[in-house]
Design an enzyme around this catalytic site. Sequence first.
Site, PDB file in Angstrom:
ATOM      1  N   LYS A 165     -22.758  15.589  28.271  1.00  0.00           N
ATOM      2  CA  LYS A 165     -22.300  15.490  26.877  1.00  0.00           C
ATOM      3  C   LYS A 165     -23.499  15.197  25.970  1.00  0.00           C
ATOM      4  O   LYS A 165     -24.357  14.391  26.327  1.00  0.00           O
ATOM      5  CB  LYS A 165     -21.264  14.377  26.771  1.00  0.00           C
ATOM      6  CG  LYS A 165     -20.377  14.488  25.554  1.00  0.00           C
ATOM      7  CD  LYS A 165     -19.109  13.660  25.726  1.00  0.00           C
ATOM      8  CE  LYS A 165     -18.159  13.923  24.584  1.00  0.00           C
ATOM      9  NZ  LYS A 165     -16.812  13.476  24.842  1.00  0.00           N
ATOM     10  N   ARG A 197      19.316  10.833  -4.014  1.00  0.00           N
ATOM     11  CA  ARG A 197      20.337  11.884  -3.820  1.00  0.00           C
ATOM     12  C   ARG A 197      21.520  11.372  -3.002  1.00  0.00           C
ATOM     13  O   ARG A 197      22.670  11.709  -3.295  1.00  0.00           O
ATOM     14  CB  ARG A 197      19.689  13.105  -3.177  1.00  0.00           C
ATOM     15  CG  ARG A 197      18.671  13.738  -4.137  1.00  0.00           C
ATOM     16  CD  ARG A 197      18.692  15.223  -4.086  1.00  0.00           C
ATOM     17  NE  ARG A 197      17.930  15.769  -5.197  1.00  0.00           N
ATOM     18  CZ  ARG A 197      17.122  16.822  -5.100  1.00  0.00           C
ATOM     19  NH1 ARG A 197      16.969  17.429  -3.941  1.00  0.00           N
ATOM     20  NH2 ARG A 197      16.500  17.283  -6.166  1.00  0.00           N
ATOM     21  N   ARG A 208      -5.507  -2.406   9.589  1.00  0.00           N
ATOM     22  CA  ARG A 208      -6.016  -3.772   9.513  1.00  0.00           C
ATOM     23  C   ARG A 208      -5.655  -4.586  10.754  1.00  0.00           C
ATOM     24  O   ARG A 208      -6.464  -5.272  11.321  1.00  0.00           O
ATOM     25  CB  ARG A 208      -5.402  -4.444   8.283  1.00  0.00           C
ATOM     26  CG  ARG A 208      -6.294  -5.402   7.605  1.00  0.00           C
ATOM     27  CD  ARG A 208      -5.712  -5.910   6.307  1.00  0.00           C
ATOM     28  NE  ARG A 208      -4.485  -5.250   5.874  1.00  0.00           N
ATOM     29  CZ  ARG A 208      -4.103  -5.172   4.626  1.00  0.00           C
ATOM     30  NH1 ARG A 208      -4.857  -5.676   3.677  1.00  0.00           N
ATOM     31  NH2 ARG A 208      -2.961  -4.600   4.291  1.00  0.00           N
ATOM     32  N   SER A 266       6.572  -6.644   2.050  1.00  0.00           N
ATOM     33  CA  SER A 266       7.641  -6.148   1.165  1.00  0.00           C
ATOM     34  C   SER A 266       9.009  -6.565   1.702  1.00  0.00           C
ATOM     35  O   SER A 266       9.931  -6.861   0.936  1.00  0.00           O
ATOM     36  CB  SER A 266       7.578  -4.621   1.079  1.00  0.00           C
ATOM     37  OG  SER A 266       6.263  -4.208   0.792  1.00  0.00           O
ATOM     38  N   ARG A 276       1.170  -5.337  -6.157  1.00  0.00           N
ATOM     39  CA  ARG A 276       1.445  -6.603  -5.470  1.00  0.00           C
ATOM     40  C   ARG A 276       1.685  -7.640  -6.562  1.00  0.00           C
ATOM     41  O   ARG A 276       1.002  -7.618  -7.582  1.00  0.00           O
ATOM     42  CB  ARG A 276       0.266  -6.984  -4.582  1.00  0.00           C
ATOM     43  CG  ARG A 276       0.071  -5.968  -3.453  1.00  0.00           C
ATOM     44  CD  ARG A 276      -1.002  -6.371  -2.458  1.00  0.00           C
ATOM     45  NE  ARG A 276      -0.963  -5.482  -1.299  1.00  0.00           N
ATOM     46  CZ  ARG A 276      -1.806  -4.469  -1.088  1.00  0.00           C
ATOM     47  NH1 ARG A 276      -2.766  -4.206  -1.952  1.00  0.00           N
ATOM     48  NH2 ARG A 276      -1.693  -3.697  -0.028  1.00  0.00           N
ATOM     49  N   GLN A 284      -7.270   8.527   3.779  1.00  0.00           N
ATOM     50  CA  GLN A 284      -6.154   8.547   4.737  1.00  0.00           C
ATOM     51  C   GLN A 284      -4.818   8.200   4.092  1.00  0.00           C
ATOM     52  O   GLN A 284      -3.763   8.405   4.692  1.00  0.00           O
ATOM     53  CB  GLN A 284      -6.419   7.534   5.866  1.00  0.00           C
ATOM     54  CG  GLN A 284      -7.637   7.873   6.681  1.00  0.00           C
ATOM     55  CD  GLN A 284      -8.183   6.654   7.420  1.00  0.00           C
ATOM     56  OE1 GLN A 284      -7.880   6.444   8.572  1.00  0.00           O
ATOM     57  NE2 GLN A 284      -8.973   5.842   6.744  1.00  0.00           N
ATOM     58  N   THR A 286       4.348   2.720   5.544  1.00  0.00           N
ATOM     59  CA  THR A 286       2.934   2.330   5.604  1.00  0.00           C
ATOM     60  C   THR A 286       2.225   3.257   6.581  1.00  0.00           C
ATOM     61  O   THR A 286       2.804   3.619   7.608  1.00  0.00           O
ATOM     62  CB  THR A 286       2.740   0.860   6.046  1.00  0.00           C
ATOM     63  OG1 THR A 286       1.400   0.705   6.547  1.00  0.00           O
ATOM     64  CG2 THR A 286       3.692   0.438   7.142  1.00  0.00           C
ATOM     65  N   ILE A 287       0.990   3.604   6.272  1.00  0.00           N
ATOM     66  CA  ILE A 287       0.276   4.521   7.174  1.00  0.00           C
ATOM     67  C   ILE A 287      -0.079   3.863   8.499  1.00  0.00           C
ATOM     68  O   ILE A 287      -0.378   4.539   9.469  1.00  0.00           O
ATOM     69  CB  ILE A 287      -1.018   5.078   6.524  1.00  0.00           C
ATOM     70  CG1 ILE A 287      -2.042   3.969   6.263  1.00  0.00           C
ATOM     71  CG2 ILE A 287      -0.703   5.872   5.280  1.00  0.00           C
ATOM     72  CD1 ILE A 287      -3.446   4.496   6.003  1.00  0.00           C
ATOM     73  N   GLY A 314       0.836  -1.207   0.000  1.00  0.00           N
ATOM     74  CA  GLY A 314       0.000   0.000   0.000  1.00  0.00           C
ATOM     75  C   GLY A 314       0.866   1.250   0.000  1.00  0.00           C
ATOM     76  O   GLY A 314       1.888   1.296   0.677  1.00  0.00           O
TER      77      GLY A 314
HETATM   78  O1  F6P Z   1      -1.558  -1.084   5.024  1.00  0.00           O
HETATM   79  C1  F6P Z   1      -2.151   0.117   4.724  1.00  0.00           C
HETATM   80  C2  F6P Z   1      -3.615  -0.056   4.441  1.00  0.00           C
HETATM   81  O2  F6P Z   1      -4.122   1.205   4.100  1.00  0.00           O
HETATM   82  C3  F6P Z   1      -4.434  -0.687   5.554  1.00  0.00           C
HETATM   83  O3  F6P Z   1      -4.763   0.194   6.579  1.00  0.00           O
HETATM   84  C4  F6P Z   1      -5.607  -1.207   4.789  1.00  0.00           C
HETATM   85  O4  F6P Z   1      -6.198  -2.291   5.435  1.00  0.00           O
HETATM   86  C5  F6P Z   1      -5.011  -1.643   3.487  1.00  0.00           C
HETATM   87  O5  F6P Z   1      -3.814  -0.917   3.335  1.00  0.00           O
HETATM   88  C6  F6P Z   1      -5.896  -1.469   2.293  1.00  0.00           C
HETATM   89  O6  F6P Z   1      -5.251  -1.988   1.187  1.00  0.00           O
HETATM   90  P1  F6P Z   1      -5.817  -1.821  -0.296  1.00  0.00           P
HETATM   91  O7  F6P Z   1      -5.643  -0.387  -0.681  1.00  0.00           O
HETATM   92  O8  F6P Z   1      -4.995  -2.726  -1.101  1.00  0.00           O
HETATM   93  O9  F6P Z   1      -7.251  -2.200  -0.249  1.00  0.00           O
END
Ligand code: F6P
Length: 322
Positions: free
Chosen positions: A216, A27, A173, A107, A74, A254, A127-128, A13
């Site tokens: 609240k 660089r 995930r 990877s 992939r 995101q 990775t995020i 991803g």
């Molecule tokens: O690993 C990063 C991520 O954004 C996960 O948070 C998410 O489950 C997954 O990739 C989604 O992958 P794809 O874009 O292949 O559906």
Amino acid sequence: MSKGAIAVLTSGGDAPGMNAVVRAVVRTGINKGFDMLGVKRGYKGLLNKDFVEMDLRSVTNIISLGGTVLYTARSKEFMTLEGQQKAAKHCKEMGVMGVVVIGGDGSFMGARALSDQGVPCIGIPGTIDNDIACSEYTVGFDTAMNTAMEMVDKIRDTSQSHDRCSVVEVMGRRCGDIALQTGISCGATAILVPEVDFNIEDDVISRIVETKKLGKQHFIVVVAEGVGGSVDLAKYIEKRTGIESRATILGHVQRGGSPTVRDRVVASQMGYAAVQLLDEGKSKRVVAMKDGKIVDYDITEALNMKRVFDIDLYNVAKTISM
Ligand code: F6P
């Protein structure tokens, strides 16, 4: 005289800041006397011999770009021994003495396999999700959290206007870090992550009912993708509490956007470190962050590490979101 070529690829991803890593790798490599190659679409590009020459100017202005200019993919073929041998053959034909792989655990497994075929590889966590056990930080995490926070702030505006409960599902995930940090920064009443066992009655419904008694009137519940079920949860909250509820799945928003300062700086440090390792003759290493410093580990050791969830931070969130 050139010391040979270093290739760089992005895999799995995408994540904001991957381009900043590519720039730093290219660089640093040129500075150290290497020829630099980009590989398009990750391991698939190695199999298709999709290499592009990279010079100082080919990475101009990419530090601020989201996504990856090298594309990502992939590859099932690369998971086979034949695929790995073919990729190694292509690298050798191109004079590649080392490959920098930017991505996640999958990877890194690919990087280890390619190293075993005689092509030294170094991994960089990109990775995020922040789900790489050996590193306290992965490139892309800060940008993703900031995007999620901005989105939840917007959702809160409308949630507040209607006295509603908003259930927001964020990415992650296997890892609840985006949910935890976004939840804290947005004052979520409940945060559900895959690392912590929870009970909907105690950890969601009761918290909403109790905080309602304390005055609240609108509620945010942040759910990690690894927990899921946010649409059903919103329906259940409405049924049990009588508070009108809506679910929003933030999804791939995101993964995009211009990287934050933190992502650009860490990307630059890690890209530099990876080339340094190849220049020292190292192979099968992962660059990581420990106590704020750049370190490196053997790939197998890194892959065997267990991630530790920040339970103290989770407890802070539980205490103050009243
Ligand atoms: O690993 C990063 C991520 O954004 C996960 O948070 C998410 O489950 C997954 O990739 C989604 O992958 P794809 O874009 O292949 O559906």
